[in-house]
Structures are given as C-alpha cells and as structure tokens.
Design a protein around this motif. Structure first.
Motif, mmCIF file in Angstrom:
data_model
loop_
_atom_site.group_PDB
_atom_site.id
_atom_site.type_symbol
_atom_site.label_atom_id
_atom_site.label_comp_id
_atom_site.label_asym_id
_atom_site.label_seq_id
_atom_site.Cartn_x
_atom_site.Cartn_y
_atom_site.Cartn_z
ATOM 1 N N ALA A 263 8.541 -32.410 -12.032
ATOM 2 C CA ALA A 263 9.581 -32.931 -12.923
ATOM 3 C C ALA A 263 9.291 -34.353 -13.380
ATOM 4 C CB ALA A 263 10.935 -32.870 -12.215
ATOM 5 N N ALA A 264 8.536 -35.094 -12.568
ATOM 6 C CA ALA A 264 8.204 -36.479 -12.921
ATOM 7 C C ALA A 264 6.944 -36.580 -13.770
ATOM 8 C CB ALA A 264 8.035 -37.306 -11.646
ATOM 9 N N GLY A 265 6.327 -35.432 -14.050
ATOM 10 C CA GLY A 265 5.127 -35.438 -14.872
ATOM 11 C C GLY A 265 3.842 -35.602 -14.092
ATOM 12 N N ASN A 266 3.908 -35.590 -12.762
ATOM 13 C CA ASN A 266 2.713 -35.731 -11.930
ATOM 14 C C ASN A 266 2.107 -34.368 -11.615
ATOM 15 O OD1 ASN A 266 3.138 -38.602 -11.634
ATOM 16 N ND2 ASN A 266 4.765 -38.096 -10.173
ATOM 17 N N PHE A 267 0.792 -34.312 -11.516
ATOM 18 C CA PHE A 267 0.127 -33.061 -11.166
ATOM 19 C C PHE A 267 0.307 -32.777 -9.683
ATOM 20 C CE2 PHE A 267 -2.445 -33.461 -15.105
ATOM 21 C CZ PHE A 267 -2.254 -32.161 -15.588
ATOM 22 N N VAL A 268 0.706 -31.551 -9.376
ATOM 23 C CA VAL A 268 0.870 -31.088 -8.000
ATOM 24 C C VAL A 268 -0.007 -29.861 -7.813
ATOM 25 C CG1 VAL A 268 2.483 -30.165 -6.291
ATOM 26 C CG2 VAL A 268 3.231 -31.964 -7.872
ATOM 27 N N THR A 269 -0.735 -29.809 -6.713
ATOM 28 C CA THR A 269 -1.587 -28.656 -6.425
ATOM 29 C C THR A 269 -0.790 -27.577 -5.692
ATOM 30 O OG1 THR A 269 -3.596 -30.014 -6.293
ATOM 31 C CG2 THR A 269 -3.665 -27.858 -5.232
ATOM 32 N N HIS A 270 -0.881 -26.352 -6.179
ATOM 33 C CA HIS A 270 -0.184 -25.216 -5.584
ATOM 34 C C HIS A 270 -1.214 -24.223 -5.046
ATOM 35 C CE1 HIS A 270 3.760 -26.371 -7.262
ATOM 36 N NE2 HIS A 270 3.048 -26.815 -8.290
ATOM 37 N N THR A 271 -1.048 -23.819 -3.803
ATOM 38 C CA THR A 271 -1.933 -22.833 -3.186
ATOM 39 C C THR A 271 -1.262 -21.465 -3.216
ATOM 40 O OG1 THR A 271 -2.912 -24.487 -1.720
ATOM 41 C CG2 THR A 271 -3.159 -22.175 -1.077
ATOM 42 N N GLN A 272 -1.990 -20.468 -3.713
ATOM 43 C CA GLN A 272 -1.455 -19.117 -3.865
ATOM 44 C C GLN A 272 -2.281 -18.158 -3.022
ATOM 45 O OE1 GLN A 272 -2.396 -19.353 -7.981
ATOM 46 N NE2 GLN A 272 -0.313 -19.815 -8.622
ATOM 47 N N ALA A 273 -1.666 -17.598 -1.986
ATOM 48 C CA ALA A 273 -2.358 -16.641 -1.130
ATOM 49 C C ALA A 273 -2.694 -15.382 -1.915
ATOM 50 C CB ALA A 273 -1.489 -16.300 0.080
ATOM 51 N N ALA A 274 -3.818 -14.739 -1.568
ATOM 52 C CA ALA A 274 -4.299 -13.571 -2.311
ATOM 53 C C ALA A 274 -4.628 -12.438 -1.351
ATOM 54 C CB ALA A 274 -5.539 -13.942 -3.121
ATOM 55 N N TYR A 275 -4.091 -11.244 -1.632
ATOM 56 C CA TYR A 275 -4.311 -10.062 -0.801
ATOM 57 C C TYR A 275 -4.551 -8.855 -1.708
ATOM 58 C CZ TYR A 275 -1.331 -12.938 2.357
ATOM 59 O OH TYR A 275 -0.749 -13.952 3.093
ATOM 60 N N SER A 276 -5.234 -7.841 -1.157
ATOM 61 C CA SER A 276 -5.388 -6.594 -1.920
ATOM 62 C C SER A 276 -5.654 -5.428 -0.981
ATOM 63 C CB SER A 276 -6.538 -6.705 -2.927
ATOM 64 O OG SER A 276 -7.795 -6.784 -2.256
ATOM 65 N N TRP A 277 -5.355 -4.225 -1.483
ATOM 66 C CA TRP A 277 -5.791 -2.994 -0.838
ATOM 67 C C TRP A 277 -5.813 -1.893 -1.886
ATOM 68 C CZ3 TRP A 277 -0.765 -4.715 0.647
ATOM 69 C CH2 TRP A 277 0.296 -3.877 0.326
ATOM 70 N N THR A 278 -6.411 -0.754 -1.520
ATOM 71 C CA THR A 278 -6.496 0.361 -2.460
ATOM 72 C C THR A 278 -6.718 1.653 -1.691
ATOM 73 O OG1 THR A 278 -7.527 1.087 -4.530
ATOM 74 C CG2 THR A 278 -9.004 0.310 -2.806
ATOM 75 N N GLY A 279 -6.766 2.751 -2.424
ATOM 76 C CA GLY A 279 -7.123 4.041 -1.860
ATOM 77 C C GLY A 279 -8.422 4.526 -2.466
ATOM 78 N N GLN A 280 -8.988 5.586 -1.882
ATOM 79 C CA GLN A 280 -10.170 6.209 -2.475
ATOM 80 C C GLN A 280 -10.053 7.728 -2.341
ATOM 81 O OE1 GLN A 280 -13.939 5.962 -0.165
ATOM 82 N NE2 GLN A 280 -12.990 4.211 0.856
ATOM 83 N N GLY A 281 -8.843 8.207 -2.662
ATOM 84 C CA GLY A 281 -8.572 9.632 -2.572
ATOM 85 C C GLY A 281 -8.537 10.328 -3.907
ATOM 86 N N GLY A 282 -9.320 9.845 -4.866
ATOM 87 C CA GLY A 282 -9.356 10.520 -6.148
ATOM 88 C C GLY A 282 -10.006 11.900 -6.077
ATOM 89 N N PRO A 283 -11.183 12.010 -5.447
ATOM 90 C CA PRO A 283 -11.844 13.317 -5.362
ATOM 91 C C PRO A 283 -10.994 14.340 -4.621
ATOM 92 C CG PRO A 283 -13.382 11.557 -4.843
ATOM 93 C CD PRO A 283 -12.022 10.936 -4.912
ATOM 94 N N PHE A 284 -11.085 15.596 -5.056
ATOM 95 C CA PHE A 284 -10.266 16.662 -4.483
ATOM 96 C C PHE A 284 -10.797 17.100 -3.118
ATOM 97 C CE2 PHE A 284 -9.272 21.149 -3.844
ATOM 98 C CZ PHE A 284 -7.899 21.140 -4.002
ATOM 99 N N SER A 285 -9.889 17.270 -2.173
ATOM 100 C CA SER A 285 -10.224 17.799 -0.851
ATOM 101 C C SER A 285 -9.202 18.875 -0.507
ATOM 102 C CB SER A 285 -10.194 16.692 0.212
ATOM 103 O OG SER A 285 -10.252 17.251 1.519
ATOM 104 N N LEU A 286 -9.672 20.075 -0.233
ATOM 105 C CA LEU A 286 -8.775 21.182 0.050
ATOM 106 C C LEU A 286 -7.885 20.896 1.255
ATOM 107 C CD1 LEU A 286 -7.897 24.054 -0.667
ATOM 108 C CD2 LEU A 286 -9.675 24.905 0.872
ATOM 109 N N LEU A 287 -8.437 20.193 2.244
ATOM 110 C CA LEU A 287 -7.690 19.952 3.475
ATOM 111 C C LEU A 287 -6.847 18.683 3.435
ATOM 112 C CD1 LEU A 287 -10.307 20.959 6.208
ATOM 113 C CD2 LEU A 287 -8.495 22.341 5.173
ATOM 114 N N ARG A 288 -7.115 17.800 2.494
ATOM 115 C CA ARG A 288 -6.406 16.518 2.490
ATOM 116 C C ARG A 288 -5.546 16.293 1.259
ATOM 117 N NH1 ARG A 288 -9.950 11.537 4.319
ATOM 118 N NH2 ARG A 288 -7.877 10.831 4.929
#
Length: 369
Positions: A263-288
């Motif tokens: 608000a005073a016009g001064n630069f402030v450094t902000h730290t932003q935590a970063a996380y990720s995950w995903t799946g790999q179940g695109g291919p077809f599996s009869l049992l899964r």
C-alpha cells in the motif's frame, strides 16, 4: 459465490490418508465387475469428519479446467463431492467459475476478481489455489499477476508443458482451415458452438464470461505452453528458480518468489508454495478400468493417441512429464484425466480422489498455509 460452511457428522476412525484408501480399493480389483461395483458406491467410505484436519490458514479456491465450470451446465459439480469432504473436515472452500474456453490470461483475470471477492468475504490475506487441467496454468498465471493474493498453487493433471492431444487438434483445425471457403466457415462454426457451450456454462453459474475456444487450444499446445512458461518465469524475482524443472527428469523449485508493491508503494517479496500430482490411467485395463464410466473408452482412445505421439505415461490428455511442477507428490495413481477430480459423478478408478485432496489440505495446514 459458493463458500464454505461447517457440517457436523458422526465421528469414525479418521482413516483419511490416500495410501490406506488405495490399498482398500486395490483389494477389490480382482475382476472388472468388482472394480466397477466399488466405484459406484456413494458416498465413499472412510471420509468421516475429523475436526480441523483440513483447516488451512488460508481459504482454498478450486479452479476448473477446459470446458468446465463450478457446476457444468449449471447441474453437475466439476469437483464432485470434493468441497463437501473438505468442509466437513474444517476447510474453508470456494469453487471458482472462469471461462470454460479462453487463454490463461483471460481466465486468470476472471479468477483474480473471484479471489479478491473471496479475500473480502473471508478476511484472509491470501488464498491456496488448487487447479485441475488448464486450471493449473490459470492459477500459475494469477500467481504471476497478483503474487500478493496467492499463498500456494497446487496443480492436478495440468499440462505445464502442453498436451500432444492439443497439438493434434490444432494441426487438424489448421488443415481444415486451409480448405478454400468451406474450411474457415466450418472452423468458425465449431468455435461458435464451443464458445456458446462455454457461455451457457458461465450463465449456469451466474456469470456471463467471454469465451475463445481457439485461444484455449493454442495455449494448451506444447509450443504455446513453452512460450507461456517463458513469460511466467520472467516474472520471478531475479536469481530465483522456477517450479517447472528444465526437463521432465529434473525437479523444479518447491516454491516461487515474486514481488508486488504494498500500500505504501514498496516492493514486497511473496513466496508461493508449489505442489502437483497426476494420474497415468489413460490406457485401458480390463482389471482396473471402470467399465461403467462412459468416459473410460474416450480417455483410453486419447491415451493411445498420446502414446503414438511419444508422450509416455499419461492420463489420456496430459502426460506425466507435462504435469510435473513444484513439489511432485504422486504420479502413479491409476486415474484418467477426469478421475483426478472425481468425475464423472464419482465413477473414478483406483484411490478415491477425495481422500487425496483431503490429505493435501492437511498438508497445506501442516505447511502453515
């Protein structure tokens, strides 16, 4: 605005970690019939309320991906059953609606307005963004635009390096567009239909949002993503590292640093935590594979296309390589792209995605976020 509320439930043993849920479901994977039956059970077991387990310091804002909205068509929840589980365990949760089809910049502008409304309502200084698919790059764009608003960004199945499916579709569209007279007309009709679908998605959630299907497609290609990553990295504090590693086998930073004026016009450094995950179940599996989920065949077909394009393990739309960003929490779930957020209507495969997100909310809590 969809906002949080605390709902009391009877107490049970809070077996909420995804590893336990995964083991329980895998024991049912002996036959396709058993798997399908397990996936149909609603509500899922072992999701009882547990006090402040998911009570994070900052509110959680869920950000949908391409084609989505908080409630698709104003009817089907994109994050099916997920906000309810988080709230029952103490989280303050908001579900955003941004353009179903548009560039990351335009989606981030809509998200910025939503996040600032969340801050005003909740009294919080920042929010934790959790984005699925294009919701991940959209969240990263907002973190770059307004670092003072974002405490963390978590991405689920997000195409940080683009998608080979998007490459294929854009090549097809460019080919059609090159046909004299009829080509541009057909492409215009297709884009008009998609933009109309996106507009109705917004209206169904109380918002009239600008749509641009072609802009969203271009930013999701491998080339478009590479150009976007260069722009995002340019907003980092000089000398600090990006959460996106230089290649698929090299981890990125677990947080990013950006500056904004106070608000005073001064630069402030902000730290932003970063996380990720995903799946790999695109291919077809009869049992899964969940044989009762109508999207299973579609996701399997697109996974095959990605294999032909050399994408490697993938969820049907995004490769494991492309999804890695920040602190990579998991890449081995047998989920396709829709399973990652409990679509369609809870017909997931493997671990219950609600337990995974609930466990992550607890992680954010423990990380003082």
């Amino acid at each position: 605005m969809e906002h949080s509320g605390h709902h009391a439930c009877g107490r049970r043993t809070p077996a909420l970690r995804e590893q336990k849920a995964g083991k329980a479901l895998r024991r049912l994977a002996g036959t396709a019939t058993l798997v399908a039956a397990a996936m149909l059970a609603q509500p899922a077991p072992a999701l009882a309320a547990s006090g402040d387990y998911a009570k994070t310091r900052y509110p959680i804002v869920l950000v949908h991906g391409l084609t989505g909205a908080a409630r698709m068509g104003g009817v089907l929840d994109y994050w099916y059953g997920i906000p309810e589980v988080l709230r029952a365990n103490g989280a303050q949760v908001y579900v955003a609606t941004v353009p179903s089809f548009n560039s990351d910049e335009e989606r981030a502008l809509a998200l910025q307005a939503y996040v600032r409304a969340v801050k005003l309502e909740s009294g919080a200084d920042k929010v934790n963004l959790i984005g699925h698919s294009q919701g991940g790059p959209t969240s990263r764009m907002l973190a770059a635009m307004s670092p003072q608003d974002v405490a963390s960004v978590t991405t689920i199945g997000s195409p940080h390096r683009g998608s080979e499916v998007a490459d294929t579709v854009l090549d097809l569209i460019n080919g059609v567009n090159s046909i004299p007279i009829a080509g541009p007309v057909l492409v215009g009709i297709i884009q008009g239909v998609l933009d109309t679908v996106g507009w109705f998605n917004g209206i169904g959630n109380g918002q009239a949002l600008d749509q641009d299907a072609l802009a969203s497609l271009k930013i999701l290609t491998t080339r478009g993503a590479a150009e976007q990553n260069a722009r995002l990295d340019a907003t980092l504090v000089p000398g600090t590292k990006s959460a996106l590693g230089p290649d698929c086998n090299t981890a990125g930073a677990v947080s990013e640093q950006r500056q904004a004026r106070d608000a005073a016009g001064n630069f402030v450094t902000h730290t932003q935590a970063a996380y990720s995950w995903t799946g790999q179940g695109g291919p077809f599996s009869l049992l899964r594979s969940n044989l009762l989920d109508p999207t299973t065949v579609m996701m399997s077909a697109s996974a095959g296309l990605m294999d032909l394009k050399g994408a490697g393990p993938n969820d049907g739309l995004v490769s494991v390589c492309s999804s890695k960003w920040g602190r990579v929490l998991a890449t081995g779930y047998y989920w396709n792209h829709l399973d990652e957020v409990n679509q369609m209507a809870g017909l997931y495969q493997d671990v219950d995605p609600r337990t995974v997100i609930l466990s992550h909310a607890n992680r954010l809590r423990n990380d003082q976020l």
